[in-house]
Design a protein around this motif. Structure first.
Motif, PDB file in Angstrom:
ATOM      1  N   VAL A 201       0.845  -1.179   0.000  1.00 51.29           N
ATOM      2  CA  VAL A 201       0.000   0.000   0.000  1.00 51.29           C
ATOM      3  C   VAL A 201       0.887   1.237   0.000  1.00 51.29           C
ATOM      4  O   VAL A 201       1.920   1.272   0.653  1.00 51.29           O
ATOM      5  CB  VAL A 201      -0.967  -0.018   1.213  1.00 51.29           C
ATOM      6  N   GLN A 202       0.463   2.252  -0.766  1.00 53.97           N
ATOM      7  CA  GLN A 202       1.181   3.534  -0.799  1.00 53.97           C
ATOM      8  C   GLN A 202       0.369   4.569  -0.022  1.00 53.97           C
ATOM      9  O   GLN A 202      -0.856   4.599  -0.133  1.00 53.97           O
ATOM     10  CB  GLN A 202       1.383   4.014  -2.232  1.00 53.97           C
ATOM     11  N   LEU A 203       1.078   5.393   0.734  1.00 54.75           N
ATOM     12  CA  LEU A 203       0.425   6.372   1.614  1.00 54.75           C
ATOM     13  C   LEU A 203       0.949   7.763   1.301  1.00 54.75           C
ATOM     14  O   LEU A 203       2.164   7.964   1.201  1.00 54.75           O
ATOM     15  CB  LEU A 203       0.693   6.041   3.076  1.00 54.75           C
ATOM     16  N   VAL A 204       0.029   8.724   1.195  1.00 56.92           N
ATOM     17  CA  VAL A 204       0.405  10.106   0.925  1.00 56.92           C
ATOM     18  C   VAL A 204      -0.323  11.018   1.901  1.00 56.92           C
ATOM     19  O   VAL A 204      -1.561  11.068   1.900  1.00 56.92           O
ATOM     20  CB  VAL A 204       0.075  10.512  -0.518  1.00 56.92           C
ATOM     21  N   GLU A 205       0.458  11.723   2.722  1.00 57.16           N
ATOM     22  CA  GLU A 205      -0.110  12.657   3.699  1.00 57.16           C
ATOM     23  C   GLU A 205      -0.231  14.058   3.104  1.00 57.16           C
ATOM     24  O   GLU A 205       0.514  14.435   2.192  1.00 57.16           O
ATOM     25  CB  GLU A 205       0.764  12.740   4.962  1.00 57.16           C
ATOM     26  N   SER A 206      -1.151  14.809   3.678  1.00 58.04           N
ATOM     27  CA  SER A 206      -1.296  16.221   3.334  1.00 58.04           C
ATOM     28  C   SER A 206      -1.929  16.937   4.512  1.00 58.04           C
ATOM     29  O   SER A 206      -2.425  16.307   5.448  1.00 58.04           O
ATOM     30  CB  SER A 206      -2.158  16.387   2.082  1.00 58.04           C
ATOM     31  N   GLY A 207      -1.894  18.275   4.447  1.00 59.37           N
ATOM     32  CA  GLY A 207      -2.590  19.068   5.451  1.00 59.37           C
ATOM     33  C   GLY A 207      -1.713  19.742   6.477  1.00 59.37           C
ATOM     34  O   GLY A 207      -2.207  20.504   7.310  1.00 59.37           O
TER      35      GLY A 207
ATOM     36  N   CYS B 277      -4.479  11.352   5.030  1.00 60.42           N
ATOM     37  CA  CYS B 277      -3.587  10.353   4.434  1.00 60.42           C
ATOM     38  C   CYS B 277      -4.430   9.506   3.485  1.00 60.42           C
ATOM     39  O   CYS B 277      -5.396   8.872   3.923  1.00 60.42           O
ATOM     40  CB  CYS B 277      -2.948   9.495   5.525  1.00 60.42           C
ATOM     41  N   VAL B 278      -4.048   9.512   2.231  1.00 61.58           N
ATOM     42  CA  VAL B 278      -4.765   8.730   1.227  1.00 61.58           C
ATOM     43  C   VAL B 278      -3.939   7.499   0.884  1.00 61.58           C
ATOM     44  O   VAL B 278      -2.730   7.604   0.615  1.00 61.58           O
ATOM     45  CB  VAL B 278      -5.028   9.557  -0.035  1.00 61.58           C
ATOM     46  N   ALA B 279      -4.594   6.357   0.883  1.00 62.36           N
ATOM     47  CA  ALA B 279      -3.933   5.091   0.576  1.00 62.36           C
ATOM     48  C   ALA B 279      -4.317   4.614  -0.810  1.00 62.36           C
ATOM     49  O   ALA B 279      -5.443   4.826  -1.270  1.00 62.36           O
ATOM     50  CB  ALA B 279      -4.324   4.048   1.614  1.00 62.36           C
ATOM     51  N   SER B 280      -3.380   3.926  -1.442  1.00 57.71           N
ATOM     52  CA  SER B 280      -3.649   3.343  -2.755  1.00 57.71           C
ATOM     53  C   SER B 280      -2.854   2.062  -2.901  1.00 57.71           C
ATOM     54  O   SER B 280      -1.899   1.813  -2.169  1.00 57.71           O
ATOM     55  CB  SER B 280      -3.272   4.324  -3.869  1.00 57.71           C
ATOM     56  N   GLY B 281      -3.284   1.255  -3.836  1.00 56.57           N
ATOM     57  CA  GLY B 281      -2.530   0.062  -4.167  1.00 56.57           C
ATOM     58  C   GLY B 281      -2.929  -1.196  -3.436  1.00 56.57           C
ATOM     59  O   GLY B 281      -2.372  -2.264  -3.696  1.00 56.57           O
ATOM     60  N   SER B 282      -3.870  -1.086  -2.506  1.00 54.45           N
ATOM     61  CA  SER B 282      -4.291  -2.273  -1.780  1.00 54.45           C
ATOM     62  C   SER B 282      -5.653  -2.015  -1.168  1.00 54.45           C
ATOM     63  O   SER B 282      -6.186  -0.911  -1.261  1.00 54.45           O
ATOM     64  CB  SER B 282      -3.268  -2.609  -0.701  1.00 54.45           C
ATOM     65  N   THR B 283      -6.228  -3.015  -0.543  1.00 49.61           N
ATOM     66  CA  THR B 283      -7.554  -2.886   0.057  1.00 49.61           C
ATOM     67  C   THR B 283      -7.447  -2.180   1.399  1.00 49.61           C
ATOM     68  O   THR B 283      -6.927  -2.735   2.364  1.00 49.61           O
ATOM     69  CB  THR B 283      -8.197  -4.270   0.232  1.00 49.61           C
ATOM     70  N   PHE B 284      -7.945  -0.964   1.445  1.00 53.87           N
ATOM     71  CA  PHE B 284      -7.714  -0.084   2.594  1.00 53.87           C
ATOM     72  C   PHE B 284      -8.241  -0.671   3.888  1.00 53.87           C
ATOM     73  O   PHE B 284      -7.604  -0.565   4.935  1.00 53.87           O
ATOM     74  CB  PHE B 284      -8.359   1.269   2.299  1.00 53.87           C
TER      75      PHE B 284
END
Length: 122
Positions: free
Chosen positions: A1-7, A21-28
């Protein structure tokens, strides 16, 4: 899973920020999600954690009553609402994910975002 923070950003003491934090690439919803923070030269400290379905949360004593963690599994997002910020909350905040347990130690987490800087001016 890839994680990207913001804010992250600069805020005065007593103010509020909301990290995402938005996750991608796997089942959250297969992952426990957590927030940690780190000051340069110090260890990465636990802030908050939320279970797979959001039914359980835990917080560091230093943020209880001020921070709130939540997740939206439909949007693959975990958030950290930070209120009444203090100068000692200044740090880089990291989102982390793990499949196995609701853990408080950074060593338990396999996946990490790149971090977002939070600076609280006094």
């Amino acid at each position: 899973v890839q994680l990207v923070e913001s804010g992250g950003g600069l805020v005065q003491a007593g103010g509020s920020l909301r990290l995402s934090c938005v996750a991608s690439g796997s089942t959250f919803n297969e992952y426990v999600m957590a927030w940690f923070r780190q000051v340069s030269g110090k260890e990465r400290d636990f802030v908050a954690v939320i279970s797979w379905n959001g039914g359980a949360t835990r917080y560091a004593d230093s943020v209880k009553g001020r921070f709130s963690i939540s997740r939206d599994n439909a949007k693959n997002t975990v958030s950290l609402q930070m209120n009444n910020l203090k100068a000692e909350d200044t740090a880089v905040y990291y989102c982390a994910a793990d499949r196995l347990r609701v853990a408080l130690r950074s060593s338990e987490y396999d996946y990490w975002g790149q971090g977002t800087q939070v600076t609280v001016s006094s």
